[in-house]
Motif scaffolding. Structure first.
Motif, PDB file in Angstrom:
ATOM      1  N   ALA A   1      10.844   0.023  -2.968  1.00 50.78           N
ATOM      2  CA  ALA A   1       9.729  -0.816  -2.523  1.00 50.78           C
ATOM      3  C   ALA A   1       8.481  -0.428  -3.317  1.00 50.78           C
ATOM      4  N   HIS A   2       7.931  -1.387  -4.046  1.00 46.87           N
ATOM      5  CA  HIS A   2       6.772  -1.118  -4.907  1.00 46.87           C
ATOM      6  C   HIS A   2       5.478  -1.347  -4.129  1.00 46.87           C
ATOM      7  N   ILE A   3       5.246  -0.474  -3.177  1.00 51.34           N
ATOM      8  CA  ILE A   3       4.156  -0.654  -2.204  1.00 51.34           C
ATOM      9  C   ILE A   3       2.800  -0.241  -2.776  1.00 51.34           C
ATOM     10  N   ARG A   4       1.749  -0.679  -2.110  1.00 49.80           N
ATOM     11  CA  ARG A   4       0.404  -0.319  -2.562  1.00 49.80           C
ATOM     12  C   ARG A   4       0.170   1.188  -2.431  1.00 49.80           C
ATOM     13  N   GLY A   5      -0.690   1.699  -3.288  1.00 57.19           N
ATOM     14  CA  GLY A   5      -0.858   3.152  -3.424  1.00 57.19           C
ATOM     15  C   GLY A   5      -0.257   3.622  -4.729  1.00 57.19           C
ATOM     16  N   GLY A   6       0.748   2.870  -5.224  1.00 54.55           N
ATOM     17  CA  GLY A   6       1.230   3.025  -6.596  1.00 54.55           C
ATOM     18  C   GLY A   6       0.414   2.107  -7.492  1.00 54.55           C
ATOM     19  N   GLU A   7       0.759   2.093  -8.785  1.00 50.05           N
ATOM     20  CA  GLU A   7       0.017   1.238  -9.714  1.00 50.05           C
ATOM     21  C   GLU A   7       0.935   0.138 -10.252  1.00 50.05           C
ATOM     22  N   ASP A   8       1.977  -0.177  -9.504  1.00 50.26           N
ATOM     23  CA  ASP A   8       3.028  -1.080  -9.962  1.00 50.26           C
ATOM     24  C   ASP A   8       2.493  -2.458 -10.355  1.00 50.26           C
ATOM     25  N   LEU A   9       1.499  -2.950  -9.639  1.00 48.30           N
ATOM     26  CA  LEU A   9       0.939  -4.262  -9.952  1.00 48.30           C
ATOM     27  C   LEU A   9      -0.503  -4.142 -10.457  1.00 48.30           C
ATOM     28  N   GLY A  10      -0.823  -3.037 -11.105  1.00 51.40           N
ATOM     29  CA  GLY A  10      -2.162  -2.869 -11.666  1.00 51.40           C
ATOM     30  C   GLY A  10      -3.015  -1.921 -10.844  1.00 51.40           C
ATOM     31  N   ARG A  11      -4.197  -1.685 -11.352  1.00 53.49           N
ATOM     32  CA  ARG A  11      -5.070  -0.680 -10.745  1.00 53.49           C
ATOM     33  C   ARG A  11      -5.512  -1.050  -9.323  1.00 53.49           C
ATOM     34  N   GLU A  12      -5.723  -2.324  -9.080  1.00 53.69           N
ATOM     35  CA  GLU A  12      -6.125  -2.746  -7.729  1.00 53.69           C
ATOM     36  C   GLU A  12      -5.068  -2.361  -6.700  1.00 53.69           C
ATOM     37  N   TRP A  13      -3.813  -2.412  -7.141  1.00 53.03           N
ATOM     38  CA  TRP A  13      -2.685  -2.073  -6.259  1.00 53.03           C
ATOM     39  C   TRP A  13      -2.816  -0.633  -5.751  1.00 53.03           C
ATOM     40  N   TYR A  14      -3.292   0.213  -6.623  1.00 59.35           N
ATOM     41  CA  TYR A  14      -3.553   1.618  -6.254  1.00 59.35           C
ATOM     42  C   TYR A  14      -4.778   1.712  -5.356  1.00 59.35           C
ATOM     43  N   GLU A  15      -5.865   1.046  -5.753  1.00 60.67           N
ATOM     44  CA  GLU A  15      -7.122   1.137  -4.989  1.00 60.67           C
ATOM     45  C   GLU A  15      -6.928   0.677  -3.542  1.00 60.67           C
ATOM     46  N   GLU A  16      -6.027  -0.294  -3.349  1.00 58.36           N
ATOM     47  CA  GLU A  16      -5.819  -0.847  -2.003  1.00 58.36           C
ATOM     48  C   GLU A  16      -4.854  -0.006  -1.172  1.00 58.36           C
ATOM     49  N   GLY A  17      -4.436   1.160  -1.704  1.00 52.63           N
ATOM     50  CA  GLY A  17      -3.503   1.998  -0.956  1.00 52.63           C
ATOM     51  C   GLY A  17      -3.934   3.449  -0.911  1.00 52.63           C
ATOM     52  N   LYS A  18      -5.256   3.679  -0.911  1.00 53.59           N
ATOM     53  CA  LYS A  18      -5.746   5.061  -0.818  1.00 53.59           C
ATOM     54  C   LYS A  18      -7.016   5.101   0.037  1.00 53.59           C
ATOM     55  N   LEU A  19      -7.520   6.318   0.249  1.00 52.12           N
ATOM     56  CA  LEU A  19      -8.750   6.527   1.032  1.00 52.12           C
ATOM     57  C   LEU A  19      -8.697   5.730   2.339  1.00 52.12           C
ATOM     58  N   LEU A  20      -9.697   4.873   2.575  1.00 52.93           N
ATOM     59  CA  LEU A  20      -9.786   4.167   3.852  1.00 52.93           C
ATOM     60  C   LEU A  20      -8.899   2.923   3.907  1.00 52.93           C
ATOM     61  N   GLU A  21      -8.080   2.731   2.867  1.00 51.36           N
ATOM     62  CA  GLU A  21      -7.077   1.655   2.894  1.00 51.36           C
ATOM     63  C   GLU A  21      -5.663   2.219   2.803  1.00 51.36           C
ATOM     64  N   LYS A  22      -5.523   3.520   3.084  1.00 51.09           N
ATOM     65  CA  LYS A  22      -4.223   4.186   2.924  1.00 51.09           C
ATOM     66  C   LYS A  22      -3.144   3.542   3.789  1.00 51.09           C
ATOM     67  N   LYS A  23      -3.518   3.022   4.935  1.00 50.95           N
ATOM     68  CA  LYS A  23      -2.494   2.488   5.852  1.00 50.95           C
ATOM     69  C   LYS A  23      -1.762   1.286   5.269  1.00 50.95           C
ATOM     70  N   ASN A  24      -2.348   0.624   4.251  1.00 52.06           N
ATOM     71  CA  ASN A  24      -1.622  -0.465   3.578  1.00 52.06           C
ATOM     72  C   ASN A  24      -0.293   0.028   3.023  1.00 52.06           C
ATOM     73  N   THR A  25      -0.281   1.291   2.550  1.00 57.46           N
ATOM     74  CA  THR A  25       0.945   1.881   2.016  1.00 57.46           C
ATOM     75  C   THR A  25       2.046   1.866   3.069  1.00 57.46           C
ATOM     76  N   PHE A  26       1.685   2.257   4.283  1.00 53.31           N
ATOM     77  CA  PHE A  26       2.680   2.380   5.365  1.00 53.31           C
ATOM     78  C   PHE A  26       3.105   1.001   5.875  1.00 53.31           C
ATOM     79  N   THR A  27       2.127   0.111   6.066  1.00 57.07           N
ATOM     80  CA  THR A  27       2.473  -1.211   6.593  1.00 57.07           C
ATOM     81  C   THR A  27       3.243  -2.030   5.548  1.00 57.07           C
ATOM     82  N   ASP A  28       2.944  -1.831   4.269  1.00 51.97           N
ATOM     83  CA  ASP A  28       3.739  -2.498   3.226  1.00 51.97           C
ATOM     84  C   ASP A  28       5.204  -2.103   3.339  1.00 51.97           C
ATOM     85  N   PHE A  29       5.441  -0.797   3.501  1.00 50.22           N
ATOM     86  CA  PHE A  29       6.813  -0.296   3.588  1.00 50.22           C
ATOM     87  C   PHE A  29       7.525  -0.917   4.794  1.00 50.22           C
TER      88      PHE A  29
END
Length: 687
Positions: A487-515
């Protein structure tokens, strides 16, 4: 499965942890004491419990190990690469666990010169790793690092390649990597802080001098940064780098002048990231300057390195992430990523308009440039693989566009046929509407009616991309009916830098809900069902497992969490623990209340509650420098005390290893065999 064996019960010693007026009670804080015999006794008790509970799968584990090992070519060797007059080769011998590093002068027909036989060097050690192999320009000396503990603290030594003598000097507490100045006697290296293991100092050693006289060249005082040193591919410059998650800074010095003063290339500016390559009279800079979220390539004169002099060479594009460049005498090669897939662009220096892309025709694949140390060549070496295609190393002539497959990974045993496997890319829709890609592979005979077991893997942190890759080991699951999904979830850079930005700090939970949303998609589309869905992640991916398990335990029959980072708040508040301060830009600094509150809301250890949890297999290493052993130990103890069902809770501690597990080439397969036996046993598969 003998469920009557008594579970370990950790003693409870409540400790109040107060921050921002909030009090957390940690009943197992006492496990942090590495030297405490009670802690060691408890870990040994957990190991005994694990061994007892899995004793009925021991023979199957051996079978799986032998099966996985049988697919691997034991007497294997790397594709030789040519550098500075020599062909360099890494090879393995049958029945041996460790690599042999060798070279041949001028021709592949020349006599082999063995640089290092790691099999001999590893004798008497339960763990052995050689790293940072670095040859002087006159080809006389090799600097190398050795780690025999698995805490990633390397001892650097120097070998005289003409006499075979390894000099007695031992440079301790290093990263293992080093670089020679052009005088062939001055060696620069980075050293680690003894407590935090942060590489924070660069030293200079002169051959023959006492190590105690090594000169301190640079100290990185900012605790969120690490430092390193290397030489430009042009061999003209020594480059000293300082990096944090969001910011970089470089200093340069002519490699002919090792006693000179390093000068700053461009001073650090928060959230300005850049990397530098030297060619001709110019520097080429890959950077996010001017809000280039997905990075761009800029150029500046050799002696005008400040950002005010940088000019666009390859402009920023919203839909294309630039991952890096390779510079050759006649070509610039750009590694890009768009729509989740990698692309390699070849651009002639003299005629940029004639640029073209290497053709790749799979729906899901991975391509990457590999060892390209030779500057004056028209040959680009790259790697290619997919989830059903074994990895290949390919030499591509950038002028004639002809390619030569130098090596394709062999799958021994005679049973593997690529046509027996189906690979595809599917997209789940996350709860906020974002489309999340998944790479999938399964055997063509696997029924897609919801009854198939499925292992879903992800990482999702640090902008680390999990590309679809081939694995001979994975065949042991696929051939038994498992579907495997990355699963290429946010927090990685699989779909570009924004993909990473949207899965860290105060948006970290996107990583978990994506999974979780990927899991729901796989169930809804009848690839699997909650009775047959399994999840796996390691390190920060182990944090993912812990968070997902708290948020949606009902979706999974079992989980594997390797060296899991699960006690997020306590660890991030303790800046004496290795690597913590460098992590603030990833997770946030909990000394600030906003980050503390958010972190506490998902931290796996802090959110264990009285509920029914999936079957769980957790592994760790007692010497782990990245995630301390006590995080999973405390987590397991708390889960045992609070869970409301009797599903398996297995805790497997390697008392001799660290973050990467066992070091031998085949020893690591034994760890995989344990994990696979756990999954297959839950599915009632025993052969």
């Amino acid at each position: 499965m003998n469920q009557n064996i008594k579970e370990p019960v950790a003693k409870i010693i409540p400790k109040e942890l107060e921050k921002h007026g909030d009090i957390r009670i940690d009943n197992y804080y006492w496990m942090n004491e590495r030297e405490n015999q009670e802690v060691i006794d408890y870990l040994n008790e957990e190991n005994a419990y694990y061994n007892n509970l899995t004793s009925h799968t021991k023979d199957f584990q051996v079978e799986l190990f032998e099966e996985m090992k049988s697919r691997i070519k034991e007497d294997d060797s790397s594709v030789p690469y040519f550098y500075n007059g020599y062909y360099y080769i890494t090879r393995f011998e049958k029945g041996k666990d460790y690599p042999i590093y060798a070279r041949k002068k001028s021709s592949l027909d020349a006599a082999e010169e063995i640089l290092f036989d790691c099999n001999q060097m590893a004798e008497g050690h339960s763990y052995f790793q050689l790293g940072g192999l670095n040859i002087s320009d006159d080809n006389k000396y090799a600097a190398f690092g050795v780690d025999t503990v698995s805490r990633r603290e390397y001892i650097i030594q120097i070998k005289n390649l003409e006499t075979g003598e390894i000099y007695p000097e031992k440079i301790e507490k290093t990263t293992g990597s080093s670089t020679w100045a052009n005088d062939n006697k001055t060696l620069f290296y980075s050293r680690k802080d003894e407590q935090t293991l942060r590489p924070d100092r660069i030293f200079k050693h002169v051959l023959g001098n006492d190590i105690s006289n090594d000169e301190l060249v640079f100290t990185e005082n900012d605790e969120t940064f690490t430092t390193h040193i290397y030489k430009s591919k042009s061999k003209k410059y020594l480059i000293l780098g300082s990096d944090s998650t969001l910011t970089s800074e470089y200093q340069i010095l002519e490699a002919d002048n090792p006693n000179g003063e390093f000068r700053i290339f461009q001073p650090r500016t928060r959230e300005l990231e850049y990397s530098i390559s030297h060619y001709g009279n110019h520097w080429y800079i890959t950077t996010n300057a001017d809000d280039a979220t997905n990075f761009k390539v800029m150029i500046t004169d050799e002696d005008k390195t400040g950002i005010e002099n940088w000019k666009d060479l390859i402009p920023h594009r919203d839909e294309v992430l630039i991952e890096g460049i390779d510079i050759f005498k006649n070509f610039l090669v750009i590694s890009e990523r768009s729509n989740g897939l990698t692309h390699i662009k070849i651009q002639p220096w003299k005629n940029p308009e004639a640029a073209y892309y290497l053709p790749f025709d799979n729906e899901t694949y991975t391509a990457y440039t590999t060892t390209n140390v030779d500057f004056d060549t028209n040959i680009l070496r790259y790697g290619y693989q997919s989830m059903a295609t074994p990895s290949s190393v390919i030499d591509f002539n950038m002028v004639t566009k002809e390619k030569e497959v130098k090596k394709e990974q062999q799958v021994l045993g005679g049973k593997f046929n690529k046509e027996n496997y189906i690979e595809k890319r599917v997209w789940a829709v996350a709860e906020d509407g974002t489309k999340v890609p998944m790479s999938m592979v399964y055997h063509k005979d696997t029924k897609l009616d919801g009854s198939a077991p499925l292992l879903q893997y992800a990482y999702g942190s640090y902008g680390s991309t999990m590309d679809p890759y081939f694995s001979t080991v994975r065949l042991s699951l696929l051939d038994r009916g498992f579907i495997y999904v990355i699963a290429h979830i946010r927090g990685g850079e699989d779909l570009g830098r924004e993909w990473y930005e949207e899965g860290k700090l105060l948006e970290k939970k996107n990583t978990f809900t994506d999974f979780i949303d990927c899991s729901k998609y796989l169930i809804a589309e009848k690839y699997t069902s909650p009775e047959h869905l399994y999840a796996e992640g390691g390190s920060a991916g182990g944090l993912l497992m812990g968070a997902v398990m708290n948020m949606a335990p009902e979706l999974y029959n079992g989980m594997i969490a390797q060296v899991p980072f699960v006690d997020v708040v306590t660890t991030m508040l303790d800046d004496s623990i290795p690597l913590t301060t460098g992590e603030y830009d990833e997770w946030g600094n909990p000394n600030e209340k906003e980050y503390y509150d958010y972190m506490k809301s998902y931290s796996p250890y802090d959110n264990v509650e009285a509920t029914a949890y999936p079957n769980l297999y957790v592994s760790t290493g007692f010497h782990d420098s990245q995630v301390q052993y006590w995080e999973p130990a405390k987590w397991i103890a708390k889960l045992r005390a609070l869970r409301t069902n009797k599903n398996l809770l297995l805790f497997d501690i390697n008392m001799d290893a660290g973050h990467g597990g066992a070091s031998g080439r085949f020893e690591s397969l034994k760890e995989v065999a344990k994990e696979f036996a756990f999954l297959l046993d839950l599915e009632g598969i025993s052969k």
